[in-house]
Design an enzyme around this catalytic site. Structure first.
Site, short mmCIF file in Angstrom:
data_model
loop_
_atom_site.label_atom_id
_atom_site.label_comp_id
_atom_site.label_asym_id
_atom_site.label_seq_id
_atom_site.Cartn_x
_atom_site.Cartn_y
_atom_site.Cartn_z
N GLU A 178 12.11 -11.66 8.28
CA GLU A 178 11.72 -10.60 9.20
C GLU A 178 12.73 -9.46 9.18
O GLU A 178 12.37 -8.28 9.25
CB GLU A 178 11.59 -11.15 10.64
CG GLU A 178 10.53 -12.22 10.81
CD GLU A 178 9.10 -11.70 10.74
OE1 GLU A 178 8.90 -10.48 10.57
OE2 GLU A 178 8.17 -12.52 10.85
N ARG A 221 11.51 -5.80 7.84
CA ARG A 221 11.43 -4.76 8.87
C ARG A 221 12.64 -3.83 8.84
O ARG A 221 12.49 -2.61 8.88
CB ARG A 221 11.30 -5.39 10.26
CG ARG A 221 10.06 -6.27 10.39
CD ARG A 221 9.85 -6.71 11.82
NE ARG A 221 8.91 -7.83 11.87
CZ ARG A 221 8.07 -8.07 12.86
NH1 ARG A 221 8.05 -7.29 13.91
NH2 ARG A 221 7.26 -9.12 12.84
N ASP A 266 0.81 -16.08 2.86
CA ASP A 266 0.16 -14.79 2.58
C ASP A 266 0.93 -13.86 1.64
O ASP A 266 0.48 -13.52 0.55
CB ASP A 266 -0.19 -14.07 3.89
CG ASP A 266 0.97 -13.99 4.89
OD1 ASP A 266 2.07 -14.52 4.59
OD2 ASP A 266 0.79 -13.41 5.97
N GLU A 280 -3.26 -5.66 9.20
CA GLU A 280 -3.79 -6.00 7.87
C GLU A 280 -5.11 -5.31 7.53
O GLU A 280 -5.31 -4.86 6.40
CB GLU A 280 -3.91 -7.51 7.70
CG GLU A 280 -2.57 -8.25 7.62
CD GLU A 280 -1.86 -8.38 8.95
OE1 GLU A 280 -2.52 -8.24 10.01
OE2 GLU A 280 -0.63 -8.61 8.97
#
Ligand code: DMJ
Length: 728
Positions: free
Chosen positions: A358, A362, A491, A626
């Site tokens: 993360e 980010r 994913d 998404e």
């Protein structure tokens, strides 16, 4: 916890008995890791030298085994005991029973936490916590909305969350309440010990104390363990465990740096497009930013209803995630003010545990992207500082990184309950680390992430290119094999295969091979059509059982497939992209709020009536990007305006059901209930970093603005340059 157990068993060589070994193996291999861990913990050798003598019967012996005879002799022995002895035994049995009953709930809680992926997510994902019962929006005008510009957007009359109505009396307005604090569980997105709320209540104080206690405990644990790592029984000093000396090849592999030439930067100016729609996205951004600025400035996430904030890493997450969006939207003042904060306040020299993935996607991604857009050296300096502080995560026996790093102390560790990392997390940090190497000309960043890809490339346990969701940091092998999804925990593995290949100038064949094979695997095992309307969707496979369940997260796939087709990959990838895009659109329009649930189930029978079925636990919407991300790619590559219209509808529904009058947007609990969508009091940083950015790019007519032939977007929507091909 699981790692601790395995490690201590090996370290002490204490558990050499059959039972102990059996337990350790079961915990290692089985689905139920915590269960193994707790039994194992109980098996630690006592520090005192007490001995218990046990006689184990040999199950393979063929000795005479007359049950009746044995029962009789037991009874005779029992009768031969004195009354005192019998009372003592009964007392001990009763005591054992009571202890067993008392420990049952905590053990079962751990079992629940790991026995099923959904439960795991529920337990550990603060995103999924329920909002307070009875919090109910009232439809009304947007009281505190930013005024529309003169030639502003033609918005429908704003119908937004206004005040909260007490369900006990329909017309008695009460002030919005922050969600009820629940006991926090270990958090898959990071440590729970940073929760620092603006509005501190007694409960929060209590929780904080509890969390601090956990932090202290963890600190002690860490202190004990960081020095030595047990790798298949051998003791290795953590510091020398895995740092590979750069090979000559690897040194060469790091592409030459390309300092940003100011002439190459993207000008901070507004692009052209259907003015009202672009302006509407900018308005939405300003509105979200206002909430953040007013109540959460410099903190991680805005809690727009309670007008406070939450901390995850304590690094100004929303601010950094938003920087390049502001640049792209031409919001100069906001950008300049946020930049000042980065310059004056942002420090990574903090004793704080951050999640490697993360933080990379980010913060590191956000800083690198800002450097490229603006040419401002400040962002590169910050990115370098952060990148070097994340490196301890890779000091593992297998070189598969740990999930968590303390960027102040330079230590890293897996989550408390396992020594596994998530496959998507360890394979979706490559774009950023590779770019950092290119810019700094320091190869170590690129080396560590390339090593992960190299290992995963050859790893057994894939299913026609599909990967399991977990990988062990000790063994470097996949764990929990047999479960395959394109959703959470896997994913972006697929996304980054393609994007790394494009980033590196389409020269790394292993990446392409893995991507193509995976898409074949998807087509073979996971693609199905619904019964009612023949919608194409991506399901999941669990030990050969197909589950017609698709996370909203999977809606990144149409965009990725389209990007691949644009880069010369097979045309049927584009066909699949078109079909999946339609399905993701249906996940919105078939809901009463016009917003997608977090997870959709699909009907396979034509008699079922509706295509999309939503379970009560999956009805929330976290303002995720998404679908609009894929709409952006689809529009860029096809110019079909229906994709813009679909995006426009989504923006309007965000405004209708998630906008908070005084500033900010909130996640909601129930996309099926337009009267009471159930605000959750949280604005995720990706709403500004991704969702609004992709909407803006979708409506922009300027195809040169972040051209997809020049930039690759990381999985948090931060654009990074495609590397120029080396001169021939
Ligand atoms: C973002 O942080 C990234 O897009 C990530 O890849 C998936 N989850 C969120 C958005 O939904």
């Amino acid at each position: 916890m699981f790692l601790d157990c395995g490690r201590k068993l090996e370290k002490t060589h204490a558990c050499t008995g059959r039972t102990c070994k059996l337990h350790a193996e079961r915990s290692w291999e089985g689905q139920d890791a915590n269960r193994g861990s707790s039994s194992c913990k109980r098996m630690y050798p006592p520090s005192r030298k007490d001995f218990i003598s046990l006689t184990l019967s040999d199950p393979h012996s063929h000795a005479y085994n007359n049950g009746k005879h044995r029962r009789q002799s037991c009874w005779r022995k029992w009768k031969q005991l004195s009354r005192l002895q019998r009372s003592l035994i009964l007392f001990l049995l009763a005591l054992l029973l009571i202890l067993g009953l008392l420990s049952y709930p905590s053990i079962t809680e751990q079992w629940r936490g790991l026995s099923d992926r959904e439960d795991w997510l529920e337990l550990n994902d603060p995103e999924l916590k329920a909002a307070p019962p009875g919090v109910k929006p009232v439809l009304g005008p947007a009281a505190g909305d930013a005024p529309a510009p003169a030639a502003g957007p033609h918005l429908e009359p704003a119908v937004v969350l206004d005040v909260v109505v007490d369900p006990r009396g329909p017309n008695v307005p009460i002030l919005p309440k922050p969600p009820i604090k629940k006991k926090t569980f270990p958090n898959r997105r990071g440590p729970p010990n940073l929760q620092k709320d603006g509005n501190v209540s007694d409960t929060v104080g209590g929780e904080k104390q509890e969390q601090e206690a956990v932090q202290e405990e963890e600190g002690e644990e860490e202190g004990k363990e960081k020095k030595i790592v047990s790798w298949r029984g051998a003791m290795i000093e953590a510091d020398q465990a895995t740092e590979p000396p750069p090979s000559a090849n690897e040194k060469e592999a790091a592409a030459p740096p390309a300092p940003v030439n100011p002439a190459d930067t993207v000008p901070l100016e507004v692009s052209t497009g259907p003015a009202d729609r672009l302006e509407a996205v900018r308005d939405a951004f300003r509105h979200a930013w206002k909430g953040y600025k007013d109540h959460a400035w410099g903190h991680d996430e805005l809690k727009p209803i309670s007008k406070s904030f939450s901390e995850w890493f304590g690094l100004g997450l929303t601010l950094i995630d938003s920087l390049d969006t502001m640049w792209i939207m031409g919001l100069k003042e906001e950008f300049a003010e946020a930049r000042r904060w980065v310059e004056k306040e942002l420090s990574f020299d903090k004793n704080v545990d951050v999640n490697l993935f993360e933080t990379t996607i980010r913060i590191l991604g956000g800083l690198l992207s800002c450097y490229h857009l603006s040419g401002d050296q400040l962002f590169l300096e910050k990115a370098k500082d952060l990148g070097s502080r994340l490196m301890p995560a890779f000091k593992t026996p297998s070189k598969i990184p740990f999930s968590d790093v303390n960027i102040g102390k330079g230590t890293a560790h897996p989550p408390r309950w396992t020594s596994d990392s998530t496959v998507a997390e360890v394979t979706s940090i490559q774009l950023e680390f590779r770019e950092l190497s290119r810019l700094t000309q320091e190869p170590q960043y690129q080396e560590v992430v390339n090593e992960v890809m190299k290992m995963v490339h050859t790893l057994p346990g894939k299913h026609d290119g599909l990967v399991p969701m977990f990988i062990n940091t000790n063994s470097g092998q996949f764990t929990h094999k047999g479960v395959f999804t394109l959703g959470a925990r896997a994913d972006s593995y697929y996304e980054y295969l393609l994007k790394q290949w494009i980033q590196g100038g389409k020269t790394e064949d292993d990446l392409l091979e893995d991507y193509l094979q995976a898409i074949e695997g998807v087509k073979k095992h996971l693609v199905r059509k619904t019964g009612p309307n023949m919608l194409t969707f991506i399901g999941e496979l669990s030990h050969n059982r197909f589950n017609a369940k698709m996370d909203h997260l999977v809606c990144f796939l149409p965009g990725t497939l389209a990007l691949g087709a644009h880069n010369g990959l097979p045309g049927d990838h584009m066909d699949l992209a078109v079909q999946l895009m339609e399905t993701c659109h249906q996940m919105y329009v078939q809901m009463e709020t016009g917003l997608s649930p977090e997870i959709a189930h699909f009907s396979l029978q034509s008699s079922d009536g509706r295509d999309v079925v939503v379970k009560p636990a999956d009805r929330h919407n976290l303002l995720r990007p998404e679908t609009v991300e894929s709409l952006f790619y689809m529009y860029r590559f096809t110019k079909d305006t229906k994709y813009r219209d679909w995006g426009w509808d989504i923006l309007q529904n965000f405004n209708k059901y998630t906008k908070i009058p005084d500033g900010g947007y909130t996640s909601i609990n129930n996309v099926r209930d337009p009267v009471n969508p159930g605000p959750r009091d949280k604005m995720e940083s990706f709403f500004l970093g991704e969702t609004l950015k992709y909407l803006y790019l979708l409506f922009s007519d300027d195809m040169k603005l972040l051209s997809l032939d020049k930039y690759i977007f990381n999985t948090e929507a931060h654009p990074l340059p495609i590397w120029p091909s080396p001169p021939k």
